[in-house]
Design a protein around this motif. Sequence first.
Motif, short mmCIF file in Angstrom:
data_model
loop_
_atom_site.label_atom_id
_atom_site.label_comp_id
_atom_site.label_asym_id
_atom_site.label_seq_id
_atom_site.Cartn_x
_atom_site.Cartn_y
_atom_site.Cartn_z
N GLN A 2 0.82 -1.21 0.00
CA GLN A 2 0.00 0.00 0.00
C GLN A 2 0.86 1.27 0.00
O GLN A 2 0.58 2.22 -0.73
CB GLN A 2 -0.94 0.00 1.20
CG GLN A 2 -2.03 -1.03 1.08
CD GLN A 2 -2.87 -1.11 2.34
OE1 GLN A 2 -2.44 -0.70 3.42
NE2 GLN A 2 -4.07 -1.64 2.21
N VAL A 5 2.43 1.64 -3.49
CA VAL A 5 1.45 2.13 -4.46
C VAL A 5 1.26 3.63 -4.31
O VAL A 5 1.19 4.36 -5.28
CB VAL A 5 0.10 1.39 -4.29
CG1 VAL A 5 -1.02 2.08 -5.04
CG2 VAL A 5 0.22 -0.06 -4.76
N ARG A 36 -4.44 -3.96 -9.86
CA ARG A 36 -5.33 -2.80 -9.98
C ARG A 36 -4.56 -1.50 -10.13
O ARG A 36 -5.01 -0.58 -10.79
CB ARG A 36 -6.27 -2.72 -8.77
CG ARG A 36 -7.35 -3.78 -8.75
CD ARG A 36 -8.38 -3.51 -7.67
NE ARG A 36 -7.84 -3.33 -6.34
CZ ARG A 36 -7.50 -4.31 -5.50
NH1 ARG A 36 -7.63 -5.57 -5.86
NH2 ARG A 36 -7.04 -4.03 -4.29
N GLN A 37 -3.39 -1.42 -9.53
CA GLN A 37 -2.61 -0.18 -9.55
C GLN A 37 -1.47 -0.22 -10.58
O GLN A 37 -0.63 0.66 -10.60
CB GLN A 37 -2.04 0.10 -8.16
CG GLN A 37 -3.10 0.33 -7.12
CD GLN A 37 -3.94 1.55 -7.46
OE1 GLN A 37 -3.43 2.57 -7.89
NE2 GLN A 37 -5.24 1.44 -7.25
N ASP A 38 -1.47 -1.25 -11.43
CA ASP A 38 -0.48 -1.37 -12.49
C ASP A 38 0.95 -1.42 -11.95
O ASP A 38 1.86 -0.75 -12.43
CB ASP A 38 -0.63 -0.22 -13.49
CG ASP A 38 0.16 -0.45 -14.76
OD1 ASP A 38 0.27 -1.61 -15.18
OD2 ASP A 38 0.67 0.53 -15.31
#
Length: 75
Positions: A2, A5, A36-38
């Motif tokens: 997290q 990201v 989801r965040q590439d």
Amino acid sequence: MQKFVGTARLEHGADVALFVTTCRASTRDTLGLALRQDIVAMHRDLLGSWVKGAHLETLIPLNGSGGGTRRRPSA
């Protein structure tokens, strides 16, 4: 993951965000967040192959999930 990201692109301006791990199996939640965040999530053993000249695009499928593909939007 997290924190990574949240800082990889916005704070550090990364074009490709590569998260290297030492564990063999990431959790489903971690890989889902990476997708989801590439974010490219990669085991350190594959990092060694990249350093030795292998193209990153050829290593991502060997790693399984977590292989980001989008590029950061141009400013």
